[in-house]
Enzyme design. Sequence first.
Site, PDB file in Angstrom:
ATOM      1  N   CYS A 322       0.833  -1.196   0.000  1.00  0.00           N
ATOM      2  CA  CYS A 322       0.000   0.000   0.000  1.00  0.00           C
ATOM      3  C   CYS A 322       0.879   1.262   0.000  1.00  0.00           C
ATOM      4  CB  CYS A 322      -0.944  -0.060   1.187  1.00  0.00           C
ATOM      5  SG  CYS A 322      -2.359   0.998   0.981  1.00  0.00           S
ATOM      6  N   HIS A 426      -3.619  -5.626   1.180  1.00  0.00           N
ATOM      7  CA  HIS A 426      -3.303  -5.938   2.581  1.00  0.00           C
ATOM      8  C   HIS A 426      -3.658  -7.391   2.865  1.00  0.00           C
ATOM      9  CE1 HIS A 426      -2.383  -1.915   3.999  1.00  0.00           C
ATOM     10  NE2 HIS A 426      -3.414  -1.465   3.311  1.00  0.00           N
TER      11      HIS A 426
END
Lengths: 477, 172
Positions: A322, A426
């Site tokens: 991310c 994630h």
Amino acid sequence: MSAIAIHGTTSNAGKTIITTALCRIFNDKGYRVAPFKSQNMSLNSCVIPNGGEISRAQALQAHAARIEPTADMNPILLKPKAEHVSQVVIRGRPYADMNVKEYHDFVEKQGRDIVKTSLKNLSSEYDLIILEGAGSPAEINILQRDIVNVYPAKLARAKCILVHNIEYGSTLVYLFGTLKLLDTERELYSGIILNQAQGTVDAVELEHILEKPVFGVVPHIEDLHLPEEDSLSLKNHDGHFDVGVIRLPHMSNFTDFDALKLEGLKVRYISTSTESEIKRASVLIIPGTKNTILDLKWLREQGLDHAIVQVANDGRVVIGICGGYQMLGKRIIDSGFENNREEIDGLGLLDVVTRFDSYAKITERIKGTIVGDGILEKFQGEEITGYEIHMGQTSTSLKPCFIINRGGKTIQDGAINGSVFGTYVHGIFDNPPIRKAVLRAIQKPSSNIERDLDDEIDRLASIFSASVDLEKIEALI
Amino acid sequence: MNNLMFLGAKSCGKSTIMNSLRRLLSEKGYRVFTLNKQDYTSMEVRGQSLCGQSLCKYDYILLEGDELTDVKIADMVDASIVLVGDIERGGVFAVLYGMYALLNGQRVSGFLINKFRGDDTILMSGLKFLEEKTGVPFLGVIPYVSDMDDFIEVFRRAVEPDVMSQILGVNL
């Protein structure tokens, strides 16, 4: 049939390698010897000849004993699936997924019968069984449902040896406390082995206070490569450090790395470039953050930018998740949506550019397929799941890591360049193929010193033989 | 008011615990002096004694120790001892009871478990067993904390205020 049980004062006491050494040593002496561990928690399973699976540690020990592994050697295998949930494998076959409570109930009802049957099967075939315990035998809160330590030792009428890892310190305290809490069962223990010693150890005082003989002091063995063993296989040859996570000030999604620990990887946070950890890390992860640009500036202030680039140039694994992915890129352009209107150079390890040009935030669960090359190549076509929470759009000239399905649309995610990759997903390490890719990649650097497995077991057995009083141990049989 | 030593094996988290308690006491306005193992080891090497320090201006002295022989420092400042066990690596009851028994219980006023993951009801029978066997109360079970910035809050919630207050001789 005789039996010796190897118990530890703590986990990682060294039970597995000591059991492995004893399997080889006694097989060399002509015994028909088999390993046994009632229950093992591990993601590293091994397929056995009849198609079932057991823990790799017991399969390695069977190899050391020069026999084929069977399901009875590890009748209960727990494979962690999610937090507090494991797949329970009974005698080689998947039985059910259970949470902690369900498993405890299951053990109370059926655990002892399963252990009993398997021990019985083994004892009809072998002269000697080496039983490996789990954790500490003195966990007084769970003694009544013990199936791993005292219970199987008593069933097999085993002579027990208590092992302590000297690295943990408090040697006398751990040994003394363990034997004391075991109360009358301390009589099961014939002696002590001290493990991981560096330097000399005075065993005389210990023997006096514990009223048990110390059978030996096993040194810390440099460079032991037993790839099937959980905690050993993944160590760097110079220590215990595997995964470094850059501790960004605005770090998010702390649970992203938990699954790596399940693989026996040691995960450490790194917040300055001077820490020796960064030099030792086989894998470096730049995690998600609530503020990419501020944390990237912080990274530079700490001098971590150069250190990370150095790690990547060394061919070690660097993964950005991310915000960390955005940092690995060439440039980040904020049109005033993350912070102020500004452009900032990334670390330049991946040819990607990220733009914050709207407040649009993606928060979604995703499913996808691995398509990346580099360290992901062997796992192309495997499926992954995870979730995305981020602002910003990233474009790249590189090959993506994944093709993902997000809200009915198929899109490319991430970028990979050899041993460096970044992704928006994630929970990526919750996917076994990704963990395998990482493990595979970090075992590579040591492959040039990889030795034949049997040579390694022989080396272990000879070091062990030289450091313990084998006659006393053989006299237990 | 009582001085306190946190005694436990290497890397059980006793320094973090000691520093958290220092902050909690400081917030209450107490003057606290903390002494870690390196401090008093180097003082010993230099031949300095603790008594040479002007400790009277402090309300509390907090100490850490990792070997049974460190108890002599607790003797010097008349500190009671809290035994700390790291549950992450297992054998926590053995290490706590081992310390207690080898010290013959002297100065031991509480047990503390650190780095626990999961549902702590699983521990209850063990805590009760040890409390009954020794007569020493548990101060609490501190959950595993991955972000050390959160530790002090987790510590504050994890310790039994009554037991802590009793050990320290003050209302926390």
